[in-house]
Design an enzyme around this catalytic site. Structure first.
Site, short mmCIF file in Angstrom:
data_model
loop_
_atom_site.label_atom_id
_atom_site.label_comp_id
_atom_site.label_asym_id
_atom_site.label_seq_id
_atom_site.Cartn_x
_atom_site.Cartn_y
_atom_site.Cartn_z
N GLY A 549 0.80 -1.21 0.00
CA GLY A 549 0.00 0.00 0.00
C GLY A 549 0.83 1.27 0.00
CG ASP A 550 3.79 2.11 2.96
OD1 ASP A 550 4.02 3.11 3.64
OD2 ASP A 550 3.31 1.08 3.43
#
Length: 776
Positions: A549-550
């Site tokens: 997700g980063d």
């Protein structure tokens, strides 16, 4: 613009004209360009997709029937950008010498393995390419098959880099060919997947979703599951412990010895067992609500079908309504686009054919790519300066990408606000390293200049504000409200620099009822619906073992930044990492309304099966825990496979193969388990069958001849570490290529250099600042 030299425009440029020649390898790239307001035209109607997928991937586009190469050339003549994807053999836009048929335009080509190298002709789908790039190895239970993240995240990552490559070339002002390899896009998105091998001679292994360097995971709640943990600042632990104690669930964790984070880390299994007991006695939604109120990083694991009910997403107008033929009256709600800089589209028409007499392109006028008097650049972002206030992963991944394409990155750090990737021992990767040669920090902070400013001091904050007029872009991932308290919200920054671009990267955004939620990668995955889809049939959600997700959020922030740079205007990019992840859930939000394309054929024993391919899975090969991914998507591939191995129903179509899938998988397993995976993948690909070894970090760095031929792991010489490999650049621009030109800075390495250069400080002034503790 600021001090970096961006070109300011007084009027809004016309919409970018994009010719969409994509298949599934880059559907996400074309969709993201719709999100920045591009006029996107396809040449085919997407009839191979089911209603939910077609509606999601192609909303906001039109299509023009094209019967021959001449007609395609005529259509391409009006495009600023041509976005094309597929196996090299099927590309329509390349000449025999490898150049573009449309040199007037930015021509972005997404292929499985890139346009050069020994595997340029290999084929692959999401499973095969996630395996070749290292994602598949990190997913699944330790006692089961490796498996990639759900919703074709490998292909969506490549699509995001395709859109980034397109806008990089637009900003450069130079029409050119852009080469994006899906394998490399995946390999650059593994967090420590390859870095642990580079720096420590080991690689992470799949474990059912337990992070190896932060104490976060998925826990069972009374009526579902939650994601959370106790890493981060010491407050994360003390406040969670206080909450557990209030409920009588703290056990022996109240003993003084558990205040030592190193001791807690060594005894993580015991801590997790008590946290699990605490979570199991609460409903998931109630636990998540209370955690948000306490500013603790916990979230309910929700199915993606509930995204349209999320109050945070609704409040921020993230959702988009799609209307058109074949859809219910009033349209259907879908996930939207992962940023808020310019006004978001709140509704989109479904894909439709251009009407007779209607122009294929809505706008007219000069190309957005090259303007009169544009000075050629050596790198796309040459002349742009970025003030980097970020830490950990998502923010540094943004500025890393901007830096490798020529932007001057001025990274602000301090011993008084310690970046865990520099200071936390669990993130150093290399045994015996210190904060100045942390392996994690080195990879994501190359191509940056390091300035130490203690922002707890008024003088430190004054110097920070003084840097703003000299910068084009400011990137930050503080909690909402922090910059405002320092007099550095967007309105205040505009007083210092009217053309500045502020990129904010809060977990759920700067506004909305959840704006103060504390988030980690696992909680964002849980909120977005991604974690729920990591479960094997009949089993619990497993989560991910790396911060996908980063990087997803970072790619979205890069794209939004480039959009504003290409328009020649400032603005505030209010990037919500939750929205960025939700935007990668494909048609999941539409499926409850429009139905799925086909029944899910997966089983607990075969979690990698696909409704569109048989066989489709990872199969054991010779060696300990070694696997090969195989995907047969058409009849030609099936017949090629059956020429190599005796399989049931050799003449069967997809439906026949589906009826015999257990027998096919058993026979294939018996065949692959006796063979070397690398040689087997070579054999299958030589016959046109999509296959790849399920690669580890060691495989990627040391054993992949294709990545080596494309120099994907270049070496930088660090003053403490010496020569060390780094993950390479994904978007390869032919005319304005990126470059890795300096290792990550030592803490404060360039403080004097930058403050002299930009603020004109003297040696005496710098000495006084150091004595006051401002530059440390």
């Amino acid at each position: 613009m600021g001090g970096g030299g961006g070109a300011r425009r007084d009027t809004e440029p016309p919409a970018l004209r994009v010719l969409d020649l994509t298949d599934e390898l880059a559907f996400q790239g074309a969709r993201l360009l719709v999100g920045v307001g591009a006029d996107v035209v396809r040449t085919e109607p997407g009839t191979g997709l089911g209603p939910a997928a077609r509606t999601h991937w192609h909303a906001g586009k039109r299509w023009v029937p094209v019967d021959d190469p001449a007609g395609l050339d005529t259509l391409a003549a009006g495009a600023d950008v041509v976005l094309e994807s597929g196996p090299v053999a099927r590309l329509r836009g390349l000449r025999e010498d490898g150049s573009s048929r449309w040199p007037h335009a930015v021509h972005v080509v997404v292929t499985p393995f890139g346009l050069t190298g020994p595997r340029r002709d290999w084929v692959g789908d999401d499973l095969v390419l996630a395996s070749a790039g290292g994602m598949t190895w990190l997913g699944g239970r330790p006692d089961g098959q490796p498996k990639p993240p759900p919703r074709e995240q490998a292909l969506q990552t490549a699509g995001a880099h395709a859109a980034i490559g397109a806008l990089l070339a637009v900003v450069s002002g130079t029409p050119q060919l852009v080469d994006v390899s899906v394998q490399e896009a995946v390999a650059a998105t593994l967090e420590t997947g390859a870095l642990a091998w580079i720096h420590a001679g080991r690689f992470p292994v799949r474990n059912g979703g337990v992070y190896e360097h932060v104490a976060h995971r998925i826990f069972e709640a009374a009526d579902g599951h939650v994601a959370g943990g106790y890493s981060g600042s010491n407050r994360m632990w003390t406040d969670l412990l206080a909450w557990m104690a209030e409920r009588g669930e703290a056990g022996d964790l109240v003993d003084e010895r558990w205040q030592d984070p190193a001791f807690r880390w060594r005894q993580r299994a015991h801590v997790d067992a008590l946290v699990q007991r605490f979570a199991a006695r609460q409903p998931a939604a109630e636990l998540a609500t209370e955690a948000r109120a306490r500013s603790l990083p916990w979230a309910e694991v929700v199915p993606a079908g509930r995204l349209t009910d999320n109050p945070q997403l609704r409040d921020r107008d993230f959702l988009v309504t799609i209307t058109g033929a074949g859809l219910p009256d009033g349209g259907v709600e879908d996930v939207g686009f992962p940023w808020a800089a310019l006004p978001r589209p709140v509704s989109l028409p479904s894909l439709r054919e251009v009407a007779p007499g209607e122009a294929p392109w809505r706008g007219s006028g000069p190309s957005r790519v090259r303007g009169d008097g544009v000075t050629p650049k050596s790198r796309a972002l040459e002349g742009i300066r970025v003030l980097d206030l970020t830490w950990v992963l998502a923010g540094p991944y943004v500025t890393k990408q901007l830096g490798e394409h020529g932007a001057d990155i001025v990274k602000i750090e301090s011993r008084h606000r310690q970046d865990p990737t520099r200071f936390a021992p669990s993130m150093h990767l290399r045994p015996g390293s210190d904060p100045d040669d942390s392996g994690y920090f080195l990879n994501f902070n190359r191509n940056k200049r390091g300035v130490a400013l203690n922002l707890r001091t008024e003088e430190g904050r004054r110097l920070l504000r003084a840097l703003v007029p000299h910068c084009d872009v400011v990137v930050e991932n503080f909690s909402p409200g922090v910059l405002a308290r320092w007099g550095m919200d967007h309105a205040s920054l505009r007083e210092l620099n009217p053309d500045v671009i502020l990129v904010s990267m809060a977990g759920v955004g700067q506004t909305g009822p959840w704006r103060n939620a504390v988030t980690f990668a696992d909680t964002l995955a849980a909120m977005s619906g991604l974690s729920d889809e990591t479960r094997d049939p009949g089993g619990p959600p497993q989560g991910l073992t790396f911060g996908l997700g980063d990087m997803v959020a970072a790619n979205a922030a890069v794209l939004a930044t480039l959009d504003l740079l290409a328009r020649g205007r400032g603005g505030h990019v209010d990037l919500s990492q939750l929205e960025a992840m939700a935007a990668t859930m494909g048609p999941a939000a539409l499926e409850p309304v429009l139905g799925t394309d086909a029944p899910d054929p997966r089983t607990a024993e075969h979690p990698n099966r696909s409704p569109r391919a048989v066989p489709h899975g990872v199969y054991p090969t010779a060696g300990d825990d070694r696997w090969v991914a195989v995907s047969v998507t058409d009849e030609a591939q099936w017949h090629a496979l059956t020429r190599l191995v005796d399989l049931p129903c050799a003449d069967g179509d997809l439906d026949t193969r589906r009826a015999n899938e257990d027998e096919i998988d058993a026979a294939l397993t018996a065949w692959t388990s006796r063979q070397d995976g690398h040689k087997l993948a070579e054999l299958l690909q030589s016959e046109g069958v999509a296959a790849a070894v399920v690669t580890t970090g060691q495989d990627l760095v040391e054993a992949d001849e294709h990545l080596a031929a494309r120099a994907f792991y270049p070496v930088l010489d660090h003053p403490l570490t010496g020569p060390v490999r780094h993950e390479g650049i994904v978007a390869r621009l032919a005319a304005t290529p990126g470059e890795l030109d300096r290792p990550a800075p030592l803490l404060g390495q360039h403080t004097h250099e930058v403050l002299r250069e930009l603020l004109g400080l003297s040696d005496e002034q710098l000495a006084a600042l150091a004595a006051q503790g401002v530059t440390e």
